[in-house]
Enzyme design. Sequence first.
Site, short mmCIF file in Angstrom:
data_model
loop_
_atom_site.label_atom_id
_atom_site.label_comp_id
_atom_site.label_asym_id
_atom_site.label_seq_id
_atom_site.Cartn_x
_atom_site.Cartn_y
_atom_site.Cartn_z
N LYS A 1 0.82 -1.22 0.00
CA LYS A 1 0.00 0.00 0.00
C LYS A 1 0.85 1.26 0.00
O LYS A 1 0.65 2.16 -0.80
CB LYS A 1 -0.92 0.02 1.24
N THR A 2 1.84 1.29 0.93
CA THR A 2 2.67 2.49 1.07
C THR A 2 3.51 2.71 -0.18
O THR A 2 3.63 3.83 -0.68
CB THR A 2 3.59 2.33 2.30
N GLY B 1 2.38 19.30 -12.17
CA GLY B 1 2.81 18.36 -11.14
C GLY B 1 1.73 17.93 -10.18
O GLY B 1 0.56 18.29 -10.29
N HIS C 1 -7.19 0.20 6.78
CA HIS C 1 -8.61 0.09 7.08
C HIS C 1 -9.04 1.07 8.13
O HIS C 1 -10.13 1.59 8.13
CB HIS C 1 -8.92 -1.32 7.57
P1 GDP Z 1 2.15 -2.04 3.17
O1 GDP Z 1 2.34 -2.65 4.51
O2 GDP Z 1 0.96 -2.60 2.45
O3 GDP Z 1 2.14 -0.53 3.15
O4 GDP Z 1 3.40 -2.52 2.26
P2 GDP Z 1 4.71 -1.73 1.86
O5 GDP Z 1 4.41 -0.72 0.81
O6 GDP Z 1 5.42 -1.28 3.07
O7 GDP Z 1 5.51 -2.89 1.14
C1 GDP Z 1 5.98 -4.03 1.83
C2 GDP Z 1 7.21 -4.56 1.15
O8 GDP Z 1 6.92 -4.99 -0.16
C3 GDP Z 1 8.33 -3.51 1.02
O9 GDP Z 1 9.55 -4.14 1.24
C4 GDP Z 1 8.21 -3.06 -0.42
O10 GDP Z 1 9.43 -2.63 -0.95
C5 GDP Z 1 7.75 -4.33 -1.10
N1 GDP Z 1 6.97 -4.05 -2.30
C6 GDP Z 1 5.87 -3.28 -2.41
N2 GDP Z 1 5.41 -3.27 -3.66
C7 GDP Z 1 6.24 -4.06 -4.38
C8 GDP Z 1 6.29 -4.48 -5.77
O11 GDP Z 1 5.47 -4.09 -6.60
N3 GDP Z 1 7.29 -5.31 -6.11
C9 GDP Z 1 8.21 -5.77 -5.24
N4 GDP Z 1 9.14 -6.59 -5.68
N5 GDP Z 1 8.19 -5.42 -3.93
C10 GDP Z 1 7.22 -4.57 -3.52
#
Ligand code: GDP
Length: 588
Positions: free
Chosen positions: A19-20, A38, A78
Amino acid sequence: MKKLRTPIVAVLGHVDHGKTTLLDKIRNTRVIAKEAGGITQHIGATEVPIELIKEICKDLWPKNITIPGLLFIDTPGHKAFTNLRKRGGALADLAILVVDVNEGFKPQTEEALMILRTFKTPFVVAANKIDKIPGWQSFENQPFLKSFQQQDDVVKQRLENKIYDLIGELYKYGFSADRFDRIRDFTRTVAIVPVSALTGEGIPELLLVLVGLAQRYLEKNLRLHVEGKAKGTVLEVKEEKGLGMTMDVIIYDGTLRVGDKIAIGGVNGVVVTHVRGILKPRPAQEIRVESKFKSVKEVTAAAGVKIVAPGIENVVAGSEFEVVESEEDVKKFEERIRKEIEEVTIKTDEEGVVLKTDTLGSLEALVNELKEAGIPIKKAEVGDIDKRDVVEAAANRDEINRLVIGFNVKVLPGVEEEAARYGVRIFLDNIIYSLLDNVTSWREEQKRLREKQKIESLIKPCKIQLLKDFIFRRSKPAIVGVKVLAGELRRDVKLIKPDGTPAGSVRSIQKAGENIPVATEGDEVAIAIDGVTIGRHLDGNEILYVDIPEKHAKIIERDLLDSLSEEAKKAFMEFLQIKRKENPFWGR
Ligand code: GDP
């Protein structure tokens, strides 16, 4: 044509599914687009203007797009989604449900779906991390379809399989879904857009589908919302150095001006104050100038801004506010907030569980889910679990309702002991899905147990044949050999003859010299019968039936016929005939 406001988009999904990262990527779309105008950073939100999305989508761009852009709420998850409310539902107009395509559905994915269903929020599924599919070749920031074309066939197939899995999962929740490029009617089918939040692949189509959804779904709702009195939702209340108490808000409706009088209402009551200042974040290149914020005179929906106002110390995140011009406005607002809270915060004298949650939003979601699961609710409130909750739960007549269900809340000291004393169970969790699961399976189990006990305590059909060659004693009690022709024979049941006349009651049952509690179909046993004399009341060779009380017979006829053996069923029918010869309505 009137101006449409910017739709508000929230991002939901299981932890670590991206998500992040996805939000960060969207915040950096400027990099993808090179030229066009932008991104605007708001307080707590990011606005992607329509020109920018158009630039990224290039040849994919559809006609008739009139929304000015998309406003993404910066906090994913959520809690933010359910906590941020506007009149009649969630603040976000649309949502992105992020699913790691390699992992598929997880508990919080299911929870997100429940929440989206509760709030009736249209959403897109971002099938994330496609770059992790074995053999995937990444083409940075490319549209998904372009990147997909360039993959090997096996890799394509791998992704297709994953997407079918997602379609299957969504179907279980009553959503029909498909890959976005195979959908005709986006109002009926949930679009799945394969993306990589890391490489940016598929982001153009994700934005495109969101724009399309927003345009179709929201045209009606978004109209006329730029002018008029401002309405908004509080993201956070905090002290800023040199400014005093401020609140970060999202304005979803109308125009807010410095000097406006506003009413803010939450579960703790309504606060009336006035806007001393409206602040926007200063663009990065200007930050060397003294403050992070830039003061403005007015702002138009949808926007995220910081408001400086006196007397807001006790305002809680998630509260709604609106501009009020007169006392009457304030009264109306108070009335509406009270009604809204009341609608969610049920309190009746009827049977039901007690529900406590952390926010009004999660309360609404859970009330909805409990209702759907057929679980009655006596009281639903925001707050930690206290002794009163236990007492209310304990007052239920039915013990499967003697529950306090807590979502994201604490149990106050001493309450556990109180609950144990009253025989009240407390269920706690911070995932709606598993909380519901635990509660429903416990209740099911209790019901099964109870059903079993009920069935066991019923007097069941039985037909026996007295064996004339085995009369051991004629009376007080008579002891005679019998064969169980149908059903089961227990102690302490009354017997009748085929003509309906009484034939004593079974005092005990013996097999091979041992007392036994029950004899089943086919058994030959000796029984002691009180109240008869063989030779006077009985010949000692008759067929007898167990005399089933009318109440029991009713339950058996209604619910238990299928659980009886063929013979027992037949015997029961014969028994009913005997009873109904005299009174046709017996046991009906
Ligand atoms: P959140 O908890 O849903 O916000 O997840 P994060 O955005 O923090 O992502 C969790 C992990 O997954 C991090 O290490 C990200 O770098 C990795 N990640 C997120 N999206 C992708 C993606 O599209 N590809 C890959 N390979 N890693 C991803």
